[in-house]
Scaffold this motif. Structure first.
Motif, short mmCIF file in Angstrom:
data_model
loop_
_atom_site.label_atom_id
_atom_site.label_comp_id
_atom_site.label_asym_id
_atom_site.label_seq_id
_atom_site.Cartn_x
_atom_site.Cartn_y
_atom_site.Cartn_z
N PRO A 22 0.83 -1.21 0.00
CA PRO A 22 0.00 0.00 0.00
C PRO A 22 0.87 1.26 0.00
CG PRO A 22 -0.83 -1.59 1.59
CD PRO A 22 0.50 -2.10 1.12
N ARG A 23 0.63 2.13 -0.97
CA ARG A 23 1.39 3.38 -1.09
C ARG A 23 0.65 4.33 -2.01
NH1 ARG A 23 5.67 4.93 -4.44
NH2 ARG A 23 5.83 2.86 -5.34
N LEU A 24 0.74 5.62 -1.73
CA LEU A 24 0.09 6.63 -2.56
C LEU A 24 1.01 7.09 -3.68
CD1 LEU A 24 -1.57 8.78 0.24
CD2 LEU A 24 -2.77 7.35 -1.43
N CYS A 25 0.45 7.18 -4.89
CA CYS A 25 1.23 7.60 -6.05
C CYS A 25 0.56 8.80 -6.73
CB CYS A 25 1.31 6.46 -7.06
SG CYS A 25 2.61 5.25 -6.72
N LEU A 26 1.35 9.55 -7.47
CA LEU A 26 0.82 10.64 -8.28
C LEU A 26 -0.08 10.09 -9.39
CD1 LEU A 26 4.08 12.74 -8.74
CD2 LEU A 26 2.14 13.34 -7.28
N VAL A 27 -1.04 10.91 -9.81
CA VAL A 27 -1.89 10.61 -10.95
C VAL A 27 -1.53 11.62 -12.04
CG1 VAL A 27 -4.27 10.42 -11.77
CG2 VAL A 27 -3.71 9.76 -9.42
#
Length: 202
Positions: free
Chosen positions: A39-44
């Motif tokens: 789980p990790r947040l990435c740019l869109v």
């Protein structure tokens, strides 16, 4: 597959589909789960050169650039492509077309599991070290129930509607709604396919 970066014949593949080039990327005003092993947040992002280009998840950071939640950017970047895959992106400069998206809703994917989403605490949830206020619209208990439904061997994936509000130098990410949650093997069919503005890598 993240995106088709180029097309070529076999004879000019190396010259067209490999190497470095300067491109213009639009960066969305939020992040979403990367869809990778942890789980990790990435740019869109999307490529500005083609109006038909869809938004995609960028599975790594842009070297030399830090995005602020609630602001959409247009950047000149240097991209490196190997075997048609995007391998790295380096910041060159920010263009004048960057705009604030404060108070504009977006959909973010989160997931449970090791280092993933856990039950709320002090009116907020934490995901990839980012705090989201879940109490404003009384969504903490709904999110907690979804987390509780996850099992040790079956992650649960959630789509949350949120927005960024700003007061002076302080920005708060507020959860408006829990739109959908499902087990990993059902998430695409039950959740992602129902929303046009959810970007996900299987």
């Amino acid at each position: 597959l993240l995106a088709v970066k180029c097309q070529s014949s076999e004879t000019d593949f190396s010259s067209v589909c490999e190497g470095s080039s300067t491109e213009v990327f639009d960066i969305a005003h939020y992040r979403s789960d990367c869809g990778l092993s942890e789980p990790r947040l990435c740019l869109v992002y999307k490529e500005d050169a083609d109006a038909s280009t869809e938004w995609n998840i960028l599975p790594f950071e842009i070297f030399g650039f830090t995005a602020q939640w609630g602001r959409q950017y247009q950047l000149d970047v240097n991209v490196k492509i190997e075997a048609k895959d995007l391998k790295s992106v380096e910041f060159i400069k920010e263009n004048d077309q960057s705009i604030d998206r404060i108070n504009e809703s977006f959909n973010v994917v989160m997931r449970t599991g090791a280092s993933g989403l856990e039950a709320s605490s002090n009116d907020a949830i934490i995901y990839d070290n980012v705090e989201f206020n879940c109490s404003r619209y009384n969504k903490c208990s709904e999110i907690d129930n979804a987390v509780e439904r996850a099992s040790s061997n079956q992650e649960r994936f959630l789509i949350l509607s949120a927005f960024v509000e700003s007061s002076g130098d302080i920005s708060v990410i507020v959860i408006e709604d829990l739109l959908c949650d499902a087990q990993g093997n059902e998430f695409t069919a039950q959740c992602v396919s129902e929303y046009d503005d959810v970007y996900w890598i299987e």
